[in-house]
Design a protein around this motif. Structure first.
Motif, PDB file in Angstrom:
ATOM      1  N   GLU A 180      -3.170   1.907   4.570  1.00  0.00           N
ATOM      2  CA  GLU A 180      -2.231   0.932   5.157  1.00  0.00           C
ATOM      3  C   GLU A 180      -2.973  -0.337   5.565  1.00  0.00           C
ATOM      4  OE1 GLU A 180       1.068   4.024   7.070  1.00  0.00           O
ATOM      5  OE2 GLU A 180      -0.364   3.018   8.382  1.00  0.00           O
ATOM      6  N   ARG A 194      -3.718  -2.240   2.449  1.00  0.00           N
ATOM      7  CA  ARG A 194      -2.485  -2.861   1.949  1.00  0.00           C
ATOM      8  C   ARG A 194      -2.178  -4.127   2.750  1.00  0.00           C
ATOM      9  NH1 ARG A 194       2.165   0.466   3.901  1.00  0.00           N
ATOM     10  NH2 ARG A 194       1.719  -0.788   5.747  1.00  0.00           N
ATOM     11  N   ALA A 244       0.913   5.864   1.989  1.00  0.00           N
ATOM     12  CA  ALA A 244       0.571   4.480   1.648  1.00  0.00           C
ATOM     13  C   ALA A 244       0.026   4.355   0.224  1.00  0.00           C
ATOM     14  CB  ALA A 244      -0.441   3.923   2.649  1.00  0.00           C
ATOM     15  N   ASP A 302       2.080   2.385  -2.161  1.00  0.00           N
ATOM     16  CA  ASP A 302       2.092   0.916  -2.112  1.00  0.00           C
ATOM     17  C   ASP A 302       1.094   0.314  -3.097  1.00  0.00           C
ATOM     18  OD1 ASP A 302       4.009   0.991  -0.122  1.00  0.00           O
ATOM     19  OD2 ASP A 302       2.497   1.115   1.474  1.00  0.00           O
ATOM     20  N   PHE A 303       0.441   1.202  -3.867  1.00  0.00           N
ATOM     21  CA  PHE A 303      -0.525   0.725  -4.848  1.00  0.00           C
ATOM     22  C   PHE A 303      -0.149   1.236  -6.238  1.00  0.00           C
ATOM     23  CE2 PHE A 303      -2.729   0.783  -0.807  1.00  0.00           C
ATOM     24  CZ  PHE A 303      -3.384  -0.439  -0.795  1.00  0.00           C
ATOM     25  N   ARG A 335      -2.084  -3.947  -5.283  1.00  0.00           N
ATOM     26  CA  ARG A 335      -1.021  -3.821  -4.282  1.00  0.00           C
ATOM     27  C   ARG A 335       0.317  -4.132  -4.922  1.00  0.00           C
ATOM     28  NH1 ARG A 335       0.372  -7.523   0.890  1.00  0.00           N
ATOM     29  NH2 ARG A 335       2.462  -7.371   0.048  1.00  0.00           N
ATOM     30  N   ARG A 384       6.678  -3.241  -0.577  1.00  0.00           N
ATOM     31  CA  ARG A 384       6.262  -1.938  -0.062  1.00  0.00           C
ATOM     32  C   ARG A 384       7.208  -0.847  -0.531  1.00  0.00           C
ATOM     33  NH1 ARG A 384       4.533  -2.923   6.180  1.00  0.00           N
ATOM     34  NH2 ARG A 384       3.043  -4.560   5.735  1.00  0.00           N
TER      35      ARG A 384
END
Lengths: 277, 192
Positions: free
Chosen positions: A231, A234, A256, A259-260, A272, A276
């Motif tokens: 996180e 990110r 998290a 988010d990638f 990234r 989100r």
């Protein structure tokens, strides 16, 4: 339920003492490796048990830097996993070239081998003069070593092979001075590197990064801490900024991680996501 | 000796590839435990090693993945350049900490972590090799009530590793390579 063994209890008390007395929180470090490192410290300090080390840690402040250095145990090499650096050079740097100023965060810089690998990569891509590398670690001892940029000469051959396998354009020897049993990284490679203490466990966002390298650091963290640091990465990355992890790291268990997006799943290079998850 | 085990851990070095072939080809198709192996081959490419081993194995062979739990009836090989550990949560963990006895992966690191994680409910196997890796790990396994199996040194391609294990840790079973798979099957209550 079976009774925990003495050493398990001792390890938890050590972790607790380190936090309460000195403010360092290793509570979310994966226990198997932590236990090996603490046991190595016990041996190196000539104690018979973790409990003895804990007792001394509580009263002897001079022991703290030794313990912190022992718990960070940075092991790396220049251009480790050459395929990763080749991929960064061929695919990632050309995209970063569109930014007027390139910020790179090397999180967990150990003794600096990867920092200088990165600097060489940027230099050869003609991007170094508009790049800023932030090299951070939670161990002051590691940062001091990284800043010096001095490595054993016996490593030079491996580093050179890696450099060439990574697509290096010159000879690695162009970037260091060999003296006796040591090689010293050329000062000019340090010109755009800022070394700073940053602890991934408790410190926050400090820059807007286009690329974050954090290789083989999260492997020592439990799932919740791994997620927390992802996180942090990110939130530190620009949109479509890049994240490079160690080639055997698994982020599938971290929320998290969604988010990638994998740019190269095998080499663990991610980007990234725009939004989100 | 406790028969009940959650995991088999295995270490081999010089001559280990052939030994693994023989062992894996003898395991029952319904072998009920996961098996995690450290094999010092000097090879960077563990995926190739897994492919080769899969040819002679009745069970699936794969590289051990970080944070994944070993599954019954699967063979896991430690990735090259990393120590493989079993975490207290029963999942695989990796480390790039310093080499132990010149080795990374180190058999001792896998054995010791697994002995702790499984609280002795495991079987450790030391086979051919030219160093002493695995001896301390096997000692920990046996101290915690796990089962220690060592290939007979005079039967091993390189005898140093099984000899070192016998000397330091002793063994519950010491037998030729050809008989180790059969013993594992029997200890786990399956027959081939």
């Amino acid at each position: 339920m079976s009774r925990p063994e003495v050493e398990e209890v001792e390890l938890e008390l050590f972790v607790r003492a380190l936090k309460l007395r000195h403010g360092y929180d290793f509570g979310e470090y994966a226990r198997a490796s932590l236990r090996r490192r603490v046991n190595a410290l016990v041996q190196a300090q000539g104690h018979g048990s973790i409990g003895e080390l804990t007792a001394r840690l509580l009263r002897d402040d001079a022991l703290l830097p030794v313990v912190i250095a022992g718990l960070s145990v940075p092991v790396s090499e220049m251009f480790r996993d050459p395929a990763v650096f080749r991929r960064l050079r061929d695919e990632v740097l050309p995209l970063l070239a569109s930014y007027p100023q390139i910020n790179i965060w090397q999180a967990g810089c150990a003794f600096g081998q990867e920092v200088y690998s990165l600097a060489i990569l940027l230099e050869e891509a003609g991007l170094y003069d508009r790049s800023q590398i932030y090299a951070t670690d939670f161990s002051d001892a590691a940062i001091a070593r990284a800043q010096e940029g001095i490595f054993p000469a016996r490593e030079a051959r491996l580093y050179s092979e890696n450099y060439l396998a990574a697509g290096g354009q010159h000879s690695l020897a162009d970037y260091y001075h060999a003296r006796y049993e040591l090689i010293t990284i050329d000062e000019r490679l340090k010109r755009n590197v800022t070394f700073a203490n940053h602890n991934l466990v408790c410190d926050g966002v400090f820059c807007e990064a286009h690329l974050i390298l954090c290789r083989n650091v999260l492997i020592y963290f439990t799932d919740p801490l791994q997620n927390h640091v992802l996180e942090l990465f990110r939130d530190s990355l620009v949109r479509s900024g890049f994240l490079c992890l160690g080639t055997r790291e698994n982020i599938a268990f971290a929320r998290a991680g969604r988010d990638f997006r994998a740019v190269d799943a095998r080499l663990r290079i991610f980007q990234r996501e725009q939004q989100r998850a | 000796m406790r028969a009940a085990a959650d995991l088999v851990v295995l270490g081999c070095s010089a001559g280990g590839l052939r030994a693994l072939h023989v062992l894996l080809s003898g395991l029952a198709a319904n072998f009920p435990l996961p098996l995690a192996a450290v094999c010092h081959t000097g090879s960077e490419d563990v995926s190739l090693l897994c492919e080769l081993l899969a040819r002679s194995s009745t069970l699936p062979v794969q590289e051990a993945s970080e944070r994944c739990a070993p599954k019954p009836g699967q063979i896991y090989i430690a990735p090259s350049g990393y120590h493989l550990l079993l975490g207290v949560d029963g999942r695989f963990a990796l480390s790039v900490d310093a080499r132990v006895g010149y080795a990374r992966p180190s058999i001792d690191v896998l054995f010791q972590s697994a002995a702790e994680a499984c609280r002795g409910r495991l079987i450790g196997v030391v086979m051919t090799g030219a160093n002493s890796d695995g001896a301390e790990g096997l000692q920990q396994i046996r101290r915690r009530g796990g089962v220690g199996i060592v290939q007979r040194p005079d039967d091993a391609e390189a005898s140093a590793m099984p000899s070192a294990a016998l000397e330091l840790a002793g063994a519950d079973h010491c037998l030729p390579l050809e008989q180790i798979a059969g013993l594992l099957n029997r200890l786990c209550g399956v027959v081939r």
